[in-house]
Design a protein around this motif. Sequence first.
Motif, PDB file in Angstrom:
ATOM      1  N   ARG A 146       0.828  -1.211   0.000  1.00 16.68           N
ATOM      2  CA  ARG A 146       0.000   0.000   0.000  1.00 16.68           C
ATOM      3  C   ARG A 146       0.856   1.252   0.000  1.00 16.68           C
ATOM      4  NH1 ARG A 146      -5.603   0.052   3.110  1.00 16.68           N
ATOM      5  NH2 ARG A 146      -6.528   1.890   2.117  1.00 16.68           N
ATOM      6  N   LEU A 147       2.002   1.192   0.669  1.00 13.25           N
ATOM      7  CA  LEU A 147       2.879   2.350   0.776  1.00 13.25           C
ATOM      8  C   LEU A 147       3.887   2.441  -0.349  1.00 13.25           C
ATOM      9  CD1 LEU A 147       3.595   2.305   4.612  1.00 13.25           C
ATOM     10  CD2 LEU A 147       2.110   3.884   3.369  1.00 13.25           C
ATOM     11  N   SER A 148       4.120   1.336  -1.049  1.00 15.76           N
ATOM     12  CA  SER A 148       5.131   1.348  -2.101  1.00 15.76           C
ATOM     13  C   SER A 148       4.604   0.628  -3.331  1.00 15.76           C
ATOM     14  CB  SER A 148       6.425   0.704  -1.587  1.00 15.76           C
ATOM     15  OG  SER A 148       7.433   0.750  -2.566  1.00 15.76           O
ATOM     16  N   ASP A 149       4.999  -0.618  -3.507  1.00 18.15           N
ATOM     17  CA  ASP A 149       4.487  -1.397  -4.635  1.00 18.15           C
ATOM     18  C   ASP A 149       4.353  -2.854  -4.239  1.00 18.15           C
ATOM     19  OD1 ASP A 149       7.004  -2.722  -4.965  1.00 18.15           O
ATOM     20  OD2 ASP A 149       7.728  -1.051  -6.165  1.00 18.15           O
ATOM     21  N   ARG A 150       3.835  -3.627  -5.138  1.00 16.11           N
ATOM     22  CA  ARG A 150       3.506  -5.021  -4.861  1.00 16.11           C
ATOM     23  C   ARG A 150       4.710  -5.803  -4.353  1.00 16.11           C
ATOM     24  NH1 ARG A 150      -0.304  -8.552  -7.241  1.00 16.11           N
ATOM     25  NH2 ARG A 150       0.363 -10.739  -7.216  1.00 16.11           N
ATOM     26  N   TRP A 151       5.843  -5.673  -5.036  1.00 11.40           N
ATOM     27  CA  TRP A 151       6.994  -6.512  -4.707  1.00 11.40           C
ATOM     28  C   TRP A 151       7.690  -6.042  -3.432  1.00 11.40           C
ATOM     29  CZ3 TRP A 151       6.708 -10.963  -6.710  1.00 11.40           C
ATOM     30  CH2 TRP A 151       6.147 -11.139  -7.972  1.00 11.40           C
ATOM     31  N   ALA A 152       7.677  -4.738  -3.183  1.00 12.16           N
ATOM     32  CA  ALA A 152       8.211  -4.260  -1.903  1.00 12.16           C
ATOM     33  C   ALA A 152       7.383  -4.804  -0.749  1.00 12.16           C
ATOM     34  CB  ALA A 152       8.221  -2.735  -1.884  1.00 12.16           C
ATOM     35  N   GLY A 153       6.076  -4.876  -0.938  1.00  9.14           N
ATOM     36  CA  GLY A 153       5.214  -5.423   0.099  1.00  9.14           C
ATOM     37  C   GLY A 153       5.454  -6.902   0.329  1.00  9.14           C
ATOM     38  N   ILE A 154       5.511  -7.670  -0.752  1.00  7.96           N
ATOM     39  CA  ILE A 154       5.760  -9.110  -0.600  1.00  7.96           C
ATOM     40  C   ILE A 154       7.125  -9.346   0.032  1.00  7.96           C
ATOM     41  CG2 ILE A 154       6.114 -11.264  -1.862  1.00  7.96           C
ATOM     42  CD1 ILE A 154       3.991 -10.346  -3.836  1.00  7.96           C
ATOM     43  N   ALA A 213      -3.248  -2.824  13.219  1.00  7.85           N
ATOM     44  CA  ALA A 213      -3.482  -1.427  13.568  1.00  7.85           C
ATOM     45  C   ALA A 213      -2.720  -0.488  12.639  1.00  7.85           C
ATOM     46  CB  ALA A 213      -3.074  -1.181  15.022  1.00  7.85           C
ATOM     47  N   THR A 214      -1.522  -0.887  12.247  1.00  4.76           N
ATOM     48  CA  THR A 214      -0.740  -0.072  11.312  1.00  4.76           C
ATOM     49  C   THR A 214      -1.447   0.032   9.967  1.00  4.76           C
ATOM     50  OG1 THR A 214       1.292  -0.776  12.437  1.00  4.76           O
ATOM     51  CG2 THR A 214       1.523   0.198  10.240  1.00  4.76           C
ATOM     52  N   TRP A 215      -1.964  -1.090   9.490  1.00  2.00           N
ATOM     53  CA  TRP A 215      -2.706  -1.094   8.224  1.00  2.00           C
ATOM     54  C   TRP A 215      -3.955  -0.222   8.333  1.00  2.00           C
ATOM     55  CZ3 TRP A 215      -7.440  -2.927   6.317  1.00  2.00           C
ATOM     56  CH2 TRP A 215      -7.517  -3.055   4.930  1.00  2.00           C
ATOM     57  N   LEU A 216      -4.650  -0.314   9.459  1.00  2.00           N
ATOM     58  CA  LEU A 216      -5.858   0.494   9.662  1.00  2.00           C
ATOM     59  C   LEU A 216      -5.519   1.977   9.794  1.00  2.00           C
ATOM     60  CD1 LEU A 216      -7.717  -1.852  12.161  1.00  2.00           C
ATOM     61  CD2 LEU A 216      -8.408  -1.361   9.812  1.00  2.00           C
ATOM     62  N   LEU A 217      -4.368   2.298  10.386  1.00  2.55           N
ATOM     63  CA  LEU A 217      -3.940   3.689  10.473  1.00  2.55           C
ATOM     64  C   LEU A 217      -3.757   4.291   9.085  1.00  2.55           C
ATOM     65  CD1 LEU A 217      -2.793   6.169  12.041  1.00  2.55           C
ATOM     66  CD2 LEU A 217      -0.547   5.059  11.856  1.00  2.55           C
ATOM     67  N   ILE A 218      -3.078   3.548   8.220  1.00  5.85           N
ATOM     68  CA  ILE A 218      -2.856   4.049   6.859  1.00  5.85           C
ATOM     69  C   ILE A 218      -4.187   4.224   6.132  1.00  5.85           C
ATOM     70  CG2 ILE A 218      -1.784   3.504   4.636  1.00  5.85           C
ATOM     71  CD1 ILE A 218       0.314   1.916   6.294  1.00  5.85           C
ATOM     72  N   SER A 219      -5.097   3.289   6.327  1.00  6.08           N
ATOM     73  CA  SER A 219      -6.416   3.399   5.711  1.00  6.08           C
ATOM     74  C   SER A 219      -7.150   4.641   6.196  1.00  6.08           C
ATOM     75  CB  SER A 219      -7.254   2.143   6.023  1.00  6.08           C
ATOM     76  OG  SER A 219      -6.660   0.992   5.484  1.00  6.08           O
ATOM     77  N   ALA A 220      -7.067   4.879   7.523  1.00  3.02           N
ATOM     78  CA  ALA A 220      -7.776   6.024   8.080  1.00  3.02           C
ATOM     79  C   ALA A 220      -7.145   7.343   7.642  1.00  3.02           C
ATOM     80  CB  ALA A 220      -7.795   5.917   9.605  1.00  3.02           C
ATOM     81  N   LEU A 221      -5.827   7.371   7.483  1.00  4.42           N
ATOM     82  CA  LEU A 221      -5.188   8.590   7.006  1.00  4.42           C
ATOM     83  C   LEU A 221      -5.526   8.863   5.547  1.00  4.42           C
ATOM     84  CD1 LEU A 221      -1.658   8.335   8.674  1.00  4.42           C
ATOM     85  CD2 LEU A 221      -3.491   9.944   9.242  1.00  4.42           C
ATOM     86  N   GLU A 222      -5.682   7.811   4.760  1.00  7.68           N
ATOM     87  CA  GLU A 222      -6.046   7.982   3.354  1.00  7.68           C
ATOM     88  C   GLU A 222      -7.498   8.401   3.198  1.00  7.68           C
ATOM     89  OE1 GLU A 222      -5.159   4.393   1.293  1.00  7.68           O
ATOM     90  OE2 GLU A 222      -3.067   4.939   0.951  1.00  7.68           O
ATOM     91  N   ARG A 272      -4.389  13.474   1.632  1.00  8.13           N
ATOM     92  CA  ARG A 272      -3.803  12.489   2.536  1.00  8.13           C
ATOM     93  C   ARG A 272      -2.548  13.037   3.169  1.00  8.13           C
ATOM     94  NH1 ARG A 272      -1.826   7.375   0.390  1.00  8.13           N
ATOM     95  NH2 ARG A 272      -0.129   7.702   1.851  1.00  8.13           N
ATOM     96  N   ALA A 273      -2.049  12.319   4.158  1.00 12.43           N
ATOM     97  CA  ALA A 273      -0.802  12.697   4.823  1.00 12.43           C
ATOM     98  C   ALA A 273       0.380  12.146   4.036  1.00 12.43           C
ATOM     99  CB  ALA A 273      -0.803  12.148   6.247  1.00 12.43           C
TER     100      ALA A 273
END
Length: 563
Positions: free
Chosen positions: A151-159, A191-200, A315-316
């Motif tokens: 979510r913060l970068s790209d697919r392969w960075a996440g994997i 919670a980290t994932w939900l934080l990013i969702s809420a900031l977006e 967004r932030a």
Amino acid sequence: MASDQRVLRGAPDDGGVGAEQDGRNGLDAAGTFGRSDRTAHGTMGKFRGAVRHGRVAIFLSPAVLSLALGLWGITREYSMWRDEAATWQSAHRSLAEIGHLVGQVDVVHGLYYVVMHGVFALFGDSLVTLRLPSVLATATACGLTALVGARLSDRWAGIGAGLALAVIPAVQEFAQEGRSYALVLAFVVLATWLLISALERPGSRRWAWYAVAILIAALLNWFSLFALVAHGVTVACGRPDRARRVGWLLAAFGAVLAALPLILASRAQASQVSWIKPLGWSTLLGVLVTVTITALCSRLAHARMPGSIREHAPRARVNLATVGLPLCAVPQVGLTLISLIKPLYVTRYVLFAYAGLALLIGALLAVLATRLRTPAAILLPAALASAFLALLPIELRVRTEQNRVDDVLTAAAAVGQVRGAADGVLYIPAARRDTALVSPHAFAGLRDLALAQGPVESGTLKGIEAGPRDIERAILGARRIVLVTDPGPRQDDSTADRAKQRTLGAHFVRCADSVERGRRVSVYERREPARYGEMCTRSSGSTVHPSSSSWRAISTMPGRREK
């Protein structure tokens, strides 16, 4: 840093899915990356199906790897150490008895004991069911880490981030631990994932879910509130608008307020962590290395450039650096600083900090793929295989009983070999009574000579022992006693333990001894000089067999005192 970030304001919130005509930006914001929406006028159903498929694919690779690693050697050579023994005996109590227990000790683990009570009730008790919740929680954490990175970068960075978290030795260790730390890790990453969702896409429902995730993590272990502080740093670095700041502050305040009773109650049980030693150089070096690696990775352009920004969404400025670095550094550095005043630092208390490290390792892998001009689909498996082989000696060790300080099951088996000719049992210290509480069948027929009130009735983990004079009378009324204790020199911290040791030394002789997997089981027989020649040589039923590899016969001349 500002040049690497884009802040776009003024567009309406679209609920996180994006309009059909948004193309690649909409896909990126929803969690699928690297593809543009070539069918911009496709139906909303097809769009959502593509989003769903992308998220599942990103989640599954690290989750499946973590699950496989967690199931590998899950019984740990059929061993259970003292902390897991506390979980085992607590989870076997009724809910009312668990409530009574946490009123005396282990209030910080109360929610986890309730969860494990339900697990045992549904699936039965075994080493697998004891540890499987931690395995599943770790797999979930790795999958969610991948989603955060993507979510913060790209697919392969996440994997890459999810795979990195899965192979970190400390994460593998506590994935196979019948304690709460893996569950804390999972809820912190959620919670980290939900934080990013809420900031977006801020909204009261998203902030409420974020607060719930933080609260559950805190109720499992309130040291996880360090993650809330880390999230505060992320929000501050992102410089969001007033609505987002207020949303986070309200969610954080609500979570802390709800966890406050647990925090205050745990202060009355501060003796539970009195065993923690002051910081050593090895601990400080480990924190320094981990935080330094994370900080260096945060300097990479890939870590500072959000790849999932929707051009129309306010967004932030959140990215891998502003999320991963605080999540890694704040818990470890914070607990280290506190431990300079009061020793509290134990790696498992801040296990979730490794999620921050993993996020930035994902950024590093993405950069390497670009600079080496190697497809990420090839580089990631190669990097994973290399890391696995390099860490294999550690990975093998964490799946053995030597990786824990003791093993209550082996000690119980040793008692089972000698209980037939004994009529009493003692524990030094009293906490070693967990050996019998986990395996009561191995102690059948043995009278607990020092116990005045059982653990369940007293709402404790080790029971309440009688006074020194009562213990001495009970010992003198027995002829052969089994002692369960720790190997090495004993520290008799209580008057009861000193009474046990003094009476055994004055009136008994140790005639057999077994030290295995961190616990000592000894057999003592009443000192009777007239019959000494017969004492430690006879064999009756299932008594000691000195020829056994785990038992050592004690050869002692009459009159010599064994301690």
